[in-house]
Structure formats: C-alpha cells, structure tokens
Design an enzyme around this catalytic site. Structure first.
Site, PDB file in Angstrom:
ATOM      1  N   ASP A 104       1.149 -26.301  36.711  1.00 45.73           N
ATOM      2  CA  ASP A 104       2.053 -27.371  37.125  1.00 45.73           C
ATOM      3  C   ASP A 104       1.364 -28.300  38.116  1.00 45.73           C
ATOM      4  O   ASP A 104       0.535 -27.873  38.913  1.00 45.73           O
ATOM      5  CB  ASP A 104       3.351 -26.803  37.710  1.00 45.73           C
ATOM      6  CG  ASP A 104       3.132 -25.870  38.891  1.00 45.73           C
ATOM      7  OD1 ASP A 104       2.299 -24.949  38.783  1.00 45.73           O
ATOM      8  OD2 ASP A 104       3.798 -26.051  39.925  1.00 45.73           O
ATOM      9  N   GLU A 169       3.873 -23.181  40.685  1.00 41.15           N
ATOM     10  CA  GLU A 169       3.254 -22.884  41.971  1.00 41.15           C
ATOM     11  C   GLU A 169       3.577 -23.967  42.983  1.00 41.15           C
ATOM     12  O   GLU A 169       3.708 -23.700  44.172  1.00 41.15           O
ATOM     13  CB  GLU A 169       1.734 -22.759  41.798  1.00 41.15           C
ATOM     14  CG  GLU A 169       0.969 -22.389  43.064  1.00 41.15           C
ATOM     15  CD  GLU A 169       0.543 -23.575  43.921  1.00 41.15           C
ATOM     16  OE1 GLU A 169       0.060 -23.338  45.030  1.00 41.15           O
ATOM     17  OE2 GLU A 169       0.711 -24.743  43.498  1.00 41.15           O
TER      18      GLU A 169
END
Length: 196
Positions: A104, A169
């Site tokens: 991400d 994350e």
C-alpha cells in the site's frame, strides 16, 4: 568472500534488469488503500513463476478483529488480498525467516504537482520516479530477488523462508496481523523498509 557468496552475488548481478522491470511493474500498478489487488496479483504471479508455493488470500476482518494489535477500521477487506510465498527447506532443520513488505502507498494527489508521472516508474539518471518506488516496493523487489538469487545459485537452506506482501501498513498494520492469523510465523523477520 567464499565461492558460495560469490555465486549468489553474481546471480544478483545477472538478475538486475529483471528486478528493475519487476519494480517498474509494481510502481505502475497504483496500490492506494483499497486498490491493492492489481499489484498483489502481479506479485503472486512473479512468485509462482519462480517456483514458490504461493498463497493469495483475503483478510478475514472478523478473525483479525479478535487479535491483540488489531486496529479498528471503517472500511471493508473485500477484494484486498495479502500474498505469502514459501521456499520450503528440504531438511527443515534450521531456523526460519520471514521477509515482509507492504504494497500500500499513500495517494499521489495532487498529481499535477509531480515532475514525473507518479505511476510511470520512469528511470532518469539512475533514479526511478513513482509513488511507492522507495516506500516500499523497492524493498519488496529486493527481498524477492535476493531469495531468487540464492535459489538460482543452487544453495539449500536449513529452514523455510517466507516472503509476505501485505496491505495496510500505511494506516493500521492489519495486513501483517492477518499473516499471523493465517498461520505464518518464523524465528525471525526482516522488513526491508528504505529508511533506518
């Protein structure tokens, strides 16, 4: 430097262009929150082609919500996979290791402020430009191709090595938590973040 180390480093050099192309492929697949599936499928395909045992699965929100370390969210996990791939040791006599990296990235908006296309993965003067190129798609490429170099150099390890690429994350850590719920664990973990 011994012969084994030399073989691995030579293989790293031979794989350099492949690794760069793989990194460009990841950067060119925008993976902001909720949009990670395209890059995760790309990574899973690469790992499968390397001959690893690949697991692509969707995070079970109800299951991770029961765990210590869970961060509450206001969105769904539908269509947002995690990926793990295991290089199994023939002996399983040694210690195991996990490499974990997140796919991400934070949004690139406003995109018109960029001097290079944030999803272009353009290389200029030896530097790649694009959202996530450093944090942390380069770390993912490095961990995957380090394992590939060791495999192609003909080394056998005493313990299993697991490669994990996870979602979320940047905001919760729930992607990595989901790998633990899925049963992935090891004696040690390396997270190749680009900064100290």
């Amino acid at each position: 430097m011994d012969a084994m180390e030399r073989r691995v480093l030579e293989q790293v050099e031979r794989n350099w262009e492949r690794q760069l192309e793989f990194l460009q492929g990841m950067v060119r697949r925008p993976s902001t929150l909720g949009n990670e599936a395209l890059v995760q499928r790309f990574i899973a395909k690469e790992l499968s082609e390397m001959g690893l045992d690949v697991d692509l699965w969707y995070v079970d929100h109800a299951e991770i919500a029961k765990q210590p370390g869970y961060s509450p969210v206001e969105w769904t996990y539908e269509g947002r996979p995690n990926v793990a791939a295991v290089w199994r040791s023939p002996s399983d006599a040694g210690r195991s290791l996990i490499f974990n990296g997140h796919v991400d990235v934070v949004p690139a908006t406003p995109e018109h402020h960029w001097t290079h296309d944030p999803w272009g993965a353009e290389i200029v003067n030896g530097r790649m430009y694009g959202r996530g190129a450093a944090d942390m798609k380069s770390g993912i490429a490095a961990m995957i191709y380090a394992v590939q170099a060791i495999r192609e150099a003909g080394l056998e390890l005493g313990g299993d090595v697991t490669l994990e690429t996870v979602i979320e994350e940047e905001c919760t850590g729930n992607g990595t938590l989901a790998t633990l719920v899925r049963g992935y664990g090891a004696d040690a973990a390396v997270i190749p973040e680009p900064l100290g």
